[in-house]
Design a protein around this motif. Structure first.
Motif, PDB file in Angstrom:
ATOM      1  N   ARG A  26      26.737 -45.656 -38.319  1.00 26.40           N
ATOM      2  CA  ARG A  26      26.937 -44.258 -37.927  1.00 26.40           C
ATOM      3  C   ARG A  26      28.367 -44.019 -37.469  1.00 26.40           C
ATOM      4  NH1 ARG A  26      25.206 -39.955 -39.539  1.00 26.40           N
ATOM      5  NH2 ARG A  26      25.643 -38.801 -37.655  1.00 26.40           N
ATOM      6  N   SER A 230       9.109 -54.778 -32.646  1.00 27.83           N
ATOM      7  CA  SER A 230       9.622 -54.234 -33.905  1.00 27.83           C
ATOM      8  C   SER A 230      11.066 -53.766 -33.767  1.00 27.83           C
ATOM      9  CB  SER A 230       8.761 -53.057 -34.337  1.00 27.83           C
ATOM     10  OG  SER A 230       9.412 -52.318 -35.343  1.00 27.83           O
ATOM     11  N   ARG A 232      12.360 -52.238 -36.606  1.00 26.49           N
ATOM     12  CA  ARG A 232      12.490 -51.379 -37.787  1.00 26.49           C
ATOM     13  C   ARG A 232      13.120 -50.046 -37.435  1.00 26.49           C
ATOM     14  NH1 ARG A 232       8.605 -50.750 -42.733  1.00 26.49           N
ATOM     15  NH2 ARG A 232      10.540 -49.950 -43.528  1.00 26.49           N
ATOM     16  N   TYR A 233      13.886 -49.519 -38.360  1.00 28.76           N
ATOM     17  CA  TYR A 233      14.569 -48.229 -38.237  1.00 28.76           C
ATOM     18  C   TYR A 233      15.721 -48.277 -37.241  1.00 28.76           C
ATOM     19  CZ  TYR A 233      10.194 -47.157 -40.563  1.00 28.76           C
ATOM     20  OH  TYR A 233       9.121 -47.192 -41.414  1.00 28.76           O
ATOM     21  N   ASP A 237      16.545 -51.679 -43.576  1.00 26.59           N
ATOM     22  CA  ASP A 237      15.432 -52.551 -43.957  1.00 26.59           C
ATOM     23  C   ASP A 237      15.877 -53.906 -44.515  1.00 26.59           C
ATOM     24  OD1 ASP A 237      13.381 -51.030 -43.020  1.00 26.59           O
ATOM     25  OD2 ASP A 237      12.938 -50.041 -44.922  1.00 26.59           O
TER      26      ASP A 237
ATOM     27  N   ASN B  21      14.525 -41.131 -38.913  1.00 23.71           N
ATOM     28  CA  ASN B  21      14.264 -42.527 -38.543  1.00 23.71           C
ATOM     29  C   ASN B  21      13.625 -42.609 -37.161  1.00 23.71           C
ATOM     30  OD1 ASN B  21      15.268 -43.516 -40.901  1.00 23.71           O
ATOM     31  ND2 ASN B  21      17.274 -44.096 -40.069  1.00 23.71           N
ATOM     32  N   MET B  24       9.902 -42.379 -37.160  1.00 18.20           N
ATOM     33  CA  MET B  24       9.252 -43.621 -37.597  1.00 18.20           C
ATOM     34  C   MET B  24       9.366 -44.691 -36.514  1.00 18.20           C
ATOM     35  SD  MET B  24      10.128 -43.511 -41.633  1.00 18.20           S
ATOM     36  CE  MET B  24      11.883 -43.304 -41.539  1.00 18.20           C
ATOM     37  N   ARG B  25      10.461 -44.602 -35.765  1.00 20.45           N
ATOM     38  CA  ARG B  25      10.670 -45.525 -34.646  1.00 20.45           C
ATOM     39  C   ARG B  25       9.571 -45.335 -33.596  1.00 20.45           C
ATOM     40  NH1 ARG B  25      11.995 -50.213 -33.650  1.00 20.45           N
ATOM     41  NH2 ARG B  25      12.496 -50.377 -31.467  1.00 20.45           N
ATOM     42  N   GLU B  28       6.624 -47.390 -34.381  1.00 18.38           N
ATOM     43  CA  GLU B  28       6.840 -48.822 -34.132  1.00 18.38           C
ATOM     44  C   GLU B  28       6.698 -49.137 -32.638  1.00 18.38           C
ATOM     45  OE1 GLU B  28       7.612 -51.226 -36.617  1.00 18.38           O
ATOM     46  OE2 GLU B  28       7.093 -49.608 -37.989  1.00 18.38           O
ATOM     47  N   ALA B  72      10.153 -41.314 -47.089  1.00 19.40           N
ATOM     48  CA  ALA B  72      10.591 -42.079 -45.910  1.00 19.40           C
ATOM     49  C   ALA B  72       9.621 -43.216 -45.595  1.00 19.40           C
ATOM     50  CB  ALA B  72      10.731 -41.157 -44.709  1.00 19.40           C
ATOM     51  N   LEU B  73       8.340 -42.975 -45.855  1.00 22.93           N
ATOM     52  CA  LEU B  73       7.333 -43.960 -45.451  1.00 22.93           C
ATOM     53  C   LEU B  73       6.917 -44.886 -46.583  1.00 22.93           C
ATOM     54  CD1 LEU B  73       5.373 -41.565 -43.140  1.00 22.93           C
ATOM     55  CD2 LEU B  73       6.572 -43.643 -42.426  1.00 22.93           C
ATOM     56  N   SER B  75       8.298 -47.390 -47.586  1.00 18.70           N
ATOM     57  CA  SER B  75       8.513 -48.800 -47.250  1.00 18.70           C
ATOM     58  C   SER B  75       7.658 -49.257 -46.071  1.00 18.70           C
ATOM     59  CB  SER B  75       9.986 -49.037 -46.940  1.00 18.70           C
ATOM     60  OG  SER B  75      10.345 -48.302 -45.789  1.00 18.70           O
ATOM     61  N   SER B  76       6.830 -48.360 -45.515  1.00 18.53           N
ATOM     62  CA  SER B  76       5.996 -48.777 -44.397  1.00 18.53           C
ATOM     63  C   SER B  76       4.659 -49.275 -44.910  1.00 18.53           C
ATOM     64  CB  SER B  76       5.768 -47.608 -43.431  1.00 18.53           C
ATOM     65  OG  SER B  76       4.864 -48.008 -42.415  1.00 18.53           O
ATOM     66  N   LEU B 221      20.655 -41.708 -40.180  1.00 22.13           N
ATOM     67  CA  LEU B 221      19.770 -40.983 -39.259  1.00 22.13           C
ATOM     68  C   LEU B 221      18.441 -40.719 -39.943  1.00 22.13           C
ATOM     69  CD1 LEU B 221      22.181 -38.264 -37.768  1.00 22.13           C
ATOM     70  CD2 LEU B 221      21.492 -40.436 -36.737  1.00 22.13           C
TER      71      LEU B 221
END
Lengths: 274, 265
Positions: A26, A230, A232-233, A237, B21, B24-25, B28, B72-73, B75-76, B221
């Motif tokens: 970023r 986790s 992730r994000y 990935d 993101n 999705m975080r 998790e 977006a999902l 890969s989940s 992002l």
């Protein structure tokens, strides 16, 4: 409109990248947007330069893994790439030397460009050279300006005794330039104001405000991994998968260099790692 | 040991305009936290984008929001998108969406346990816990319970009491205070799981749309596939942000029994 007033810029980020996170990535995006928004710059490239193992930072895993993760993370970027020169040096290299090295590379690349173009553009270039006579930039006019990209913490680290050589800071900021990403809570302007040296070169320090606070740190990522949480994000990935596949970052790896003095302190104070 | 754990599905309702993101975080973080209680086994996550009838300013069409969430999902391996809520002609109360999904989950569960019985000829032990559904929400969500006219009291009761909440907090005592200040929420405190997020991340869909309107980078992002989708369909412009401007949120009109305000007003 894009003409001679627009300076090409290459951004260079030095650091551990242990591991690289979305926040590192970023920073490049935010810096590019900011510089280009001024109308004076065009950012043509971003370089990530992970530090070598000789840096001796606690928990620093092997450079080959850190470089590979950074490579995976920048796979999807069309302008950011990883350079392993710094990380492949046997000993820790001062950031000023890394900047010098990369500037040398840019000059060489431009010279090669010139050689290729010589016949076709010889005449045009001669004319331009004449036009620009007297300008201080005339020799390396086509070589992009190299700027060191960093967070506000790096700027503030300039004040830590024995971490930096003063002449290195002068060279980095005075000769090249600094892009400093800051978030709410930090006040780099005040820090610049309070340092005579930074103030002298303030025009070469570009402070970029990050409006969307994002505190993903590599330290946090490593901590989450040690605790089986986790990640992730927080990072791309492919990097998450690489970490899992190689089982990087454990309680053990965090103890690496635990009792070793950081290379810059060793070098500038003569301290040894006992 | 693990089989004794209560199977849990997490449901996130919201605009997802667009999914980030950070959304999705939250899943998790919630899953890690619920596992660490030792009582739950998170078996799935559902993203349920609100329908166009919600009337929120700048809300892109549901078909786009769904498509982006799906990308977006992709890969989940545990969070999926569900279109049911977004396909309802009118805005649906969150509790109604929860009832719908819970019914579906129970049916699935009965089918699976039924099959187990047939195959083994055994009846599953009575101790085998039935699945639960909890609402996953961000820090500011609990505060919406006290906005007059937004929630019906019995709905808060059902969401917190019958289902339960997993709320990700950004530090500070905001969620604790929201629970404290509501009698209903306080009564169901044991069913409200507050998860502390230690990494401050202020990525919001609002910030993403703002950056897009200003042609600033949103890379890292939101997933690359979502960025591509946004460019392809030219979503999130100054024009699109004016959509529904001045419209009263559908929950406020629906629950007050007022006539629906036209989107053209």
């Amino acid at each position: 409109m894009e003409g001679r007033d627009i300076t090409k810029v290459v951004l260079l980020a030095c650091g551990s990248f242990n591991p690289i996170t979305n926040m590192h990535l970023r920073m490049f995006e935010i810096a590019r947007d900011h510089l280009e928004d001024t109308g004076r710059y065009r950012v043509v490239r971003g370089i990530i330069s992970p530090v070598g193992d000789g840096y001796k930072k606690k928990g620093l895993i092997e450079a080959c893994h850190r470089v590979e993760m950074a490579r995976l993370a920048t796979d999807s970027s069309d302008w950011i790439s990883v350079d392993s020169w710094e990380s492949s040096q046997p000993e820790w290299v001062e950031t000023a030397k890394v900047v010098r090295h990369h500037y040398g590379e840019l000059v060489t690349a431009e010279q090669n460009n010139d050689d290729v173009d010589t016949v076709k553009y010889a005449k045009k270039r001669r004319i331009e050279d004449n036009t620009f006579e007297g300008s201080s930039h005339q020799i390396n006019r086509d070589v992009p300006q190299l700027m060191l990209l960093c967070g506000a913490d790096v700027l503030e680290s300039f004040g830590i005794p024995n971490l930096w050589k003063q002449e290195d800071i002068v060279e980095i900021i005075g000769r090249y330039g600094l892009v400093c990403i800051t978030r709410s809570g930090n006040d780099p302007h005040k820090f610049i104001h309070q340092s005579d040296m930074l103030w002298k070169y303030r025009k070469n320090i570009h402070v970029v405000h990050e409006w969307v606070t994002n505190e993903i740190s590599a330290t946090h990522v490593r901590r989450a991994l040690r605790r089986g949480r986790s990640i992730r994000y927080l990072l791309p990935d492919p990097v998450v998968w690489y970490i899992q596949e190689h089982n990087l970052y454990s309680a053990e790896s965090e103890q690496k260099n635990a009792d070793v003095v950081l290379a810059p302190f060793q070098r500038y104070t003569g301290a040894s790692s006992s | 040991m693990a089989t004794r754990r209560i199977p849990l599905v997490l449901l996130a309702c919201g605009s997802f305009n667009p999914i980030t993101n950070q959304h999705m975080r939250l899943f998790e973080l919630a899953r890690d936290h619920m596992h660490s209680t030792g009582q739950y086994q998170v078996v799935g996550g559902i993203v349920s984008p609100v329908s166009d009838g919600y009337g929120k300013q700048g809300l892109a069409l549901a078909k786009h929001r769904i498509a982006m969430a799906k990308l977006a999902l992709q890969s989940s391996d545990w969070v999926t998108v569900d279109e049911w809520e977004s396909q309802q002609p009118d805005w649906t109360e969150t509790v109604v969406t929860m009832r719908h999904h819970y019914g579906r989950i129970l049916k699935q569960y009965e089918q699976i346990t039924g099959k187990d019985k047939d195959a083994n000829g055994n009846i599953l032990p009575l101790s085998s816990p039935s699945p639960q559904l909890k609402l996953l929400c961000g820090a500011d969500f609990l505060d919406t319970f006290k906005i007059p006219g937004l929630w019906q009291e019995e709905h808060v009761e059902e969401v917190a009491g019958r289902f339960g909440l997993v709320c990700i907090s950004r530090g500070g005592l905001q969620p604790e205070r929201a629970v404290h200040e509501s009698d209903t929420l306080s009564r169901h405190q044991q069913n409200i799981f507050l998860v502390r997020e230690w990494v401050r991340n202020e990525t919001s869909a609002t910030e993403v749309r703002r950056a897009l309107r200003r042609s600033l980078s949103v890379k890292y992002l939101i997933p690359d596939s979502v960025i591509e989708y946004i460019y392809q369909h030219n979503l999130y412009t100054e024009d699109s942000e004016r959509k529904n401007k001045g419209t009263v949120l559908r929950p406020l009109t629906k629950q007050a029994g007022l006539p629906v305000k036209s989107l053209d007003d």
